[in-house]
Motif scaffolding. Sequence first.
Motif, PDB file in Angstrom:
ATOM      1  N   ALA A 154      15.258  13.727  59.604  1.00  0.00           N
ATOM      2  CA  ALA A 154      16.645  13.491  59.195  1.00  0.00           C
ATOM      3  C   ALA A 154      17.403  12.705  60.260  1.00  0.00           C
ATOM      4  O   ALA A 154      18.254  11.854  59.943  1.00  0.00           O
ATOM      5  N   GLY A 155      17.097  12.969  61.538  1.00  0.00           N
ATOM      6  CA  GLY A 155      17.756  12.227  62.608  1.00  0.00           C
ATOM      7  C   GLY A 155      17.423  10.744  62.541  1.00  0.00           C
ATOM      8  O   GLY A 155      18.287   9.882  62.778  1.00  0.00           O
ATOM      9  N   VAL A 156      16.162  10.428  62.219  1.00  0.00           N
ATOM     10  CA  VAL A 156      15.780   9.023  62.089  1.00  0.00           C
ATOM     11  C   VAL A 156      16.508   8.374  60.909  1.00  0.00           C
ATOM     12  O   VAL A 156      17.010   7.242  61.018  1.00  0.00           O
ATOM     13  N   ALA A 157      16.564   9.093  59.796  1.00  0.00           N
ATOM     14  CA  ALA A 157      17.264   8.545  58.625  1.00  0.00           C
ATOM     15  C   ALA A 157      18.742   8.320  58.927  1.00  0.00           C
ATOM     16  O   ALA A 157      19.326   7.298  58.519  1.00  0.00           O
ATOM     17  N   LEU A 158      19.352   9.245  59.660  1.00  0.00           N
ATOM     18  CA  LEU A 158      20.763   9.099  60.016  1.00  0.00           C
ATOM     19  C   LEU A 158      20.977   7.908  60.941  1.00  0.00           C
ATOM     20  O   LEU A 158      21.920   7.126  60.772  1.00  0.00           O
ATOM     21  N   ALA A 159      20.087   7.744  61.921  1.00  0.00           N
ATOM     22  CA  ALA A 159      20.220   6.621  62.852  1.00  0.00           C
ATOM     23  C   ALA A 159      20.035   5.289  62.129  1.00  0.00           C
ATOM     24  O   ALA A 159      20.733   4.311  62.417  1.00  0.00           O
ATOM     25  N   ARG A 160      19.096   5.241  61.187  1.00  0.00           N
ATOM     26  CA  ARG A 160      18.912   4.014  60.420  1.00  0.00           C
ATOM     27  C   ARG A 160      20.137   3.713  59.550  1.00  0.00           C
ATOM     28  O   ARG A 160      20.536   2.541  59.395  1.00  0.00           O
ATOM     29  N   ALA A 161      20.737   4.742  58.971  1.00  0.00           N
ATOM     30  CA  ALA A 161      21.933   4.528  58.158  1.00  0.00           C
ATOM     31  C   ALA A 161      23.081   4.011  59.010  1.00  0.00           C
ATOM     32  O   ALA A 161      23.825   3.099  58.590  1.00  0.00           O
ATOM     33  N   ARG A 162      23.231   4.552  60.203  1.00  0.00           N
ATOM     34  CA  ARG A 162      24.291   4.072  61.091  1.00  0.00           C
ATOM     35  C   ARG A 162      24.042   2.630  61.497  1.00  0.00           C
ATOM     36  O   ARG A 162      24.977   1.826  61.599  1.00  0.00           O
ATOM     37  N   LEU A 163      22.780   2.278  61.737  1.00  0.00           N
ATOM     38  CA  LEU A 163      22.458   0.901  62.099  1.00  0.00           C
ATOM     39  C   LEU A 163      22.710  -0.041  60.916  1.00  0.00           C
ATOM     40  O   LEU A 163      23.208  -1.149  61.103  1.00  0.00           O
ATOM     41  N   ALA A 164      22.384   0.405  59.711  1.00  0.00           N
ATOM     42  CA  ALA A 164      22.593  -0.447  58.532  1.00  0.00           C
ATOM     43  C   ALA A 164      24.070  -0.706  58.285  1.00  0.00           C
ATOM     44  O   ALA A 164      24.447  -1.766  57.759  1.00  0.00           O
ATOM     45  N   ARG A 165      24.928   0.237  58.661  1.00  0.00           N
ATOM     46  CA  ARG A 165      26.367   0.049  58.460  1.00  0.00           C
ATOM     47  C   ARG A 165      26.946  -1.021  59.376  1.00  0.00           C
ATOM     48  O   ARG A 165      28.088  -1.444  59.182  1.00  0.00           O
ATOM     49  N   MET A 166      26.184  -1.487  60.339  1.00  0.00           N
ATOM     50  CA  MET A 166      26.652  -2.545  61.220  1.00  0.00           C
ATOM     51  C   MET A 166      26.401  -3.930  60.620  1.00  0.00           C
ATOM     52  O   MET A 166      26.750  -4.939  61.233  1.00  0.00           O
ATOM     53  N   GLN A 167      25.803  -3.979  59.445  1.00  0.00           N
ATOM     54  CA  GLN A 167      25.577  -5.239  58.730  1.00  0.00           C
ATOM     55  C   GLN A 167      26.290  -5.195  57.386  1.00  0.00           C
ATOM     56  O   GLN A 167      26.192  -4.198  56.661  1.00  0.00           O
ATOM     57  N   LEU A 168      27.013  -6.261  57.067  1.00  0.00           N
ATOM     58  CA  LEU A 168      27.659  -6.385  55.770  1.00  0.00           C
ATOM     59  C   LEU A 168      26.832  -7.335  54.915  1.00  0.00           C
ATOM     60  O   LEU A 168      26.661  -8.512  55.273  1.00  0.00           O
ATOM     61  N   ARG A 169      26.298  -6.815  53.810  1.00  0.00           N
ATOM     62  CA  ARG A 169      25.433  -7.592  52.934  1.00  0.00           C
ATOM     63  C   ARG A 169      26.136  -7.898  51.612  1.00  0.00           C
ATOM     64  O   ARG A 169      27.041  -7.165  51.196  1.00  0.00           O
ATOM     65  N   ALA A 170      25.706  -8.976  50.968  1.00  0.00           N
ATOM     66  CA  ALA A 170      26.288  -9.359  49.672  1.00  0.00           C
ATOM     67  C   ALA A 170      25.818  -8.372  48.608  1.00  0.00           C
ATOM     68  O   ALA A 170      24.617  -8.197  48.407  1.00  0.00           O
ATOM     69  N   PRO A 171      26.742  -7.719  47.902  1.00  0.00           N
ATOM     70  CA  PRO A 171      26.336  -6.761  46.874  1.00  0.00           C
ATOM     71  C   PRO A 171      25.873  -7.419  45.576  1.00  0.00           C
ATOM     72  O   PRO A 171      25.297  -6.756  44.715  1.00  0.00           O
ATOM     73  N   PHE A 172      26.147  -8.723  45.415  1.00  0.00           N
ATOM     74  CA  PHE A 172      25.714  -9.446  44.219  1.00  0.00           C
ATOM     75  C   PHE A 172      25.702 -10.942  44.535  1.00  0.00           C
ATOM     76  O   PHE A 172      26.225 -11.380  45.563  1.00  0.00           O
ATOM     77  N   ASP A 173      25.086 -11.718  43.623  1.00  0.00           N
ATOM     78  CA  ASP A 173      25.096 -13.178  43.783  1.00  0.00           C
ATOM     79  C   ASP A 173      26.510 -13.702  43.586  1.00  0.00           C
ATOM     80  O   ASP A 173      27.216 -13.280  42.661  1.00  0.00           O
ATOM     81  N   GLY A 174      26.915 -14.629  44.433  1.00  0.00           N
ATOM     82  CA  GLY A 174      28.257 -15.172  44.300  1.00  0.00           C
ATOM     83  C   GLY A 174      28.551 -16.234  45.334  1.00  0.00           C
ATOM     84  O   GLY A 174      27.647 -16.757  46.001  1.00  0.00           O
ATOM     85  N   VAL A 175      29.838 -16.529  45.467  1.00  0.00           N
ATOM     86  CA  VAL A 175      30.318 -17.540  46.406  1.00  0.00           C
ATOM     87  C   VAL A 175      31.302 -16.865  47.352  1.00  0.00           C
ATOM     88  O   VAL A 175      32.239 -16.187  46.902  1.00  0.00           O
ATOM     89  N   VAL A 176      31.090 -17.056  48.644  1.00  0.00           N
ATOM     90  CA  VAL A 176      31.987 -16.447  49.627  1.00  0.00           C
ATOM     91  C   VAL A 176      33.236 -17.317  49.776  1.00  0.00           C
ATOM     92  O   VAL A 176      33.215 -18.529  49.536  1.00  0.00           O
ATOM     93  N   GLY A 177      34.312 -16.674  50.194  1.00  0.00           N
ATOM     94  CA  GLY A 177      35.572 -17.388  50.376  1.00  0.00           C
ATOM     95  C   GLY A 177      35.696 -17.964  51.774  1.00  0.00           C
ATOM     96  O   GLY A 177      34.700 -18.260  52.452  1.00  0.00           O
ATOM     97  N   ILE A 178      36.925 -18.091  52.208  1.00  0.00           N
ATOM     98  CA  ILE A 178      37.216 -18.657  53.534  1.00  0.00           C
ATOM     99  C   ILE A 178      37.513 -17.506  54.489  1.00  0.00           C
ATOM    100  O   ILE A 178      38.426 -16.714  54.247  1.00  0.00           O
ATOM    101  N   ARG A 179      36.726 -17.422  55.546  1.00  0.00           N
ATOM    102  CA  ARG A 179      36.871 -16.304  56.484  1.00  0.00           C
ATOM    103  C   ARG A 179      38.062 -16.521  57.414  1.00  0.00           C
ATOM    104  O   ARG A 179      38.476 -17.654  57.684  1.00  0.00           O
ATOM    105  N   SER A 180      38.562 -15.422  57.909  1.00  0.00           N
ATOM    106  CA  SER A 180      39.670 -15.465  58.872  1.00  0.00           C
ATOM    107  C   SER A 180      39.304 -14.789  60.187  1.00  0.00           C
ATOM    108  O   SER A 180      40.173 -14.456  60.983  1.00  0.00           O
ATOM    109  N   VAL A 181      38.005 -14.549  60.414  1.00  0.00           N
ATOM    110  CA  VAL A 181      37.530 -13.934  61.660  1.00  0.00           C
ATOM    111  C   VAL A 181      36.450 -14.813  62.270  1.00  0.00           C
ATOM    112  O   VAL A 181      35.905 -15.702  61.598  1.00  0.00           O
ATOM    113  N   SER A 182      36.124 -14.544  63.527  1.00  0.00           N
ATOM    114  CA  SER A 182      35.120 -15.325  64.242  1.00  0.00           C
ATOM    115  C   SER A 182      34.239 -14.378  65.035  1.00  0.00           C
ATOM    116  O   SER A 182      34.608 -13.216  65.285  1.00  0.00           O
TER     117      SER A 182
END
Length: 361
Positions: A154-182
Amino acid sequence: MSSRRPVIVALCAIGLAGLAAYAWYANQPRSTPADTQAAVEAPVVVEVARVERRAMADDVTAVGSLVSNESVVLRPEVAGRISRIAFRDGEAVRRGDVLVELDAAVQRAELQQAQANLTLAEANFRRSEDLFARKFVSQSSRDNARAELEVARAGVALARARLARMQLRAPFDGVVGIRSVSPGDYVKDGDALINLEDIARLKVDFRLPELYLDRVKPGQTLELLSDVLPGASFAARVDAIDPLVDAQGRAVRLRASLANPEGRLRPGVFVRVRLILAERPEVLVVPETALVPAPGNVQFVYRVLDGKAQRVDVRTGMRRETMVEIVDGLDAGAEVVTAGQLKLRDGAPVSVLQAAVAGAA
C-alpha cells in the motif's frame, strides 16, 4: 315713344347675350355615353404570378451559442513548482499526453523508500513462511509478516499516486489554449493552468417557447448560420431536451450537436438556429407582393379571371424568403396580381403584362 326706348335697348341686349351663350355651347365638343364608359372602364395594367406548389418545411428559429463537446481547465491537485511544460499553445493533444510536470524530486524519493520497504517486507514474509512450515514460529508471527507486506504494498501504491499527481495529463483528445504560466512558476493547488477543448464536435444550446414542447424531439435536424462564416450553413441534430421548463421565460432548453472536423467553428460563437419540425412536400405559395392588407387583420389578393380582377380573401401560413403559404382561398394555377393592386377594385378590367406572365411561368 322716348319712354319705351330703354326697355327696347334692354331686351335687345338680353337677346344678344342669349345668342352668344347658345353659340358658345353649340361649338363645345360633345362626349358620348360610350366614350364616358370607355374612360371609366379603361383596363389597369398589372403584373401577375401563378399559385404554385412547393415543398416547404415547418420550422422555428432561435439564437444559440456553440459549446465544446468536452471542456476542462487543468488545475494541479497539489502545490509545487513547474519543472516542464510539454505542449505548445493551441496545439492538438491526445488523451493521456503529459501537458505540465511539477517538481517531483520528493515524491520520487518517497517512492524509492516505499519500494525498499516492500522488498524488505517480501523477504520477511518469505522467511516467516519457511519458519512457519518448520514449526519454528507461531501463526501470529506469520500473520504479522503478511500484514507488514500488505502495508508495504500500500505504501508503494500511495507513493506512486503522489508521484502521478505531479503530472497533468490530457483527459481527452483536444486542443490546448494559451497558457499563462512558465517553467519555474510556483503554483498552488487549484490554480488554473491551461484549458483543453474538444472541438472536433460541437454542441449548440438554444431555447424555444414552451408552446413548441410537444413538437420537438431528439433526432430532429436543424440548420445553423453564423456571421463568422457568411453564406455557410451547418447541419446539426437535436440530442437532448431539458425536462425542466424555465418558469421565468416560459422556454425549454435544447442541446444539439454537429461535426466540426475542419475546426471552422469555435466554442462561444453566436449562431442562428433553424429547427425543422416537419417536412411538407406540396404547399400552395404566392409571392409576398400579391398580398393586400385590409382592416380587421384580413389579407386578400386580386385573382385575374376572364380579364377582370376578382378580390379573394386568403388565409396565410408560413413565410419563406419572398414566398407565402396560402392555407385557404386559392387553388394551384390561379393567376394573382403582384403589382398594380392600388389601382384595382373588385371587377375592374385588367391588362396583364406579357413579360410578367412569361417570368412567372
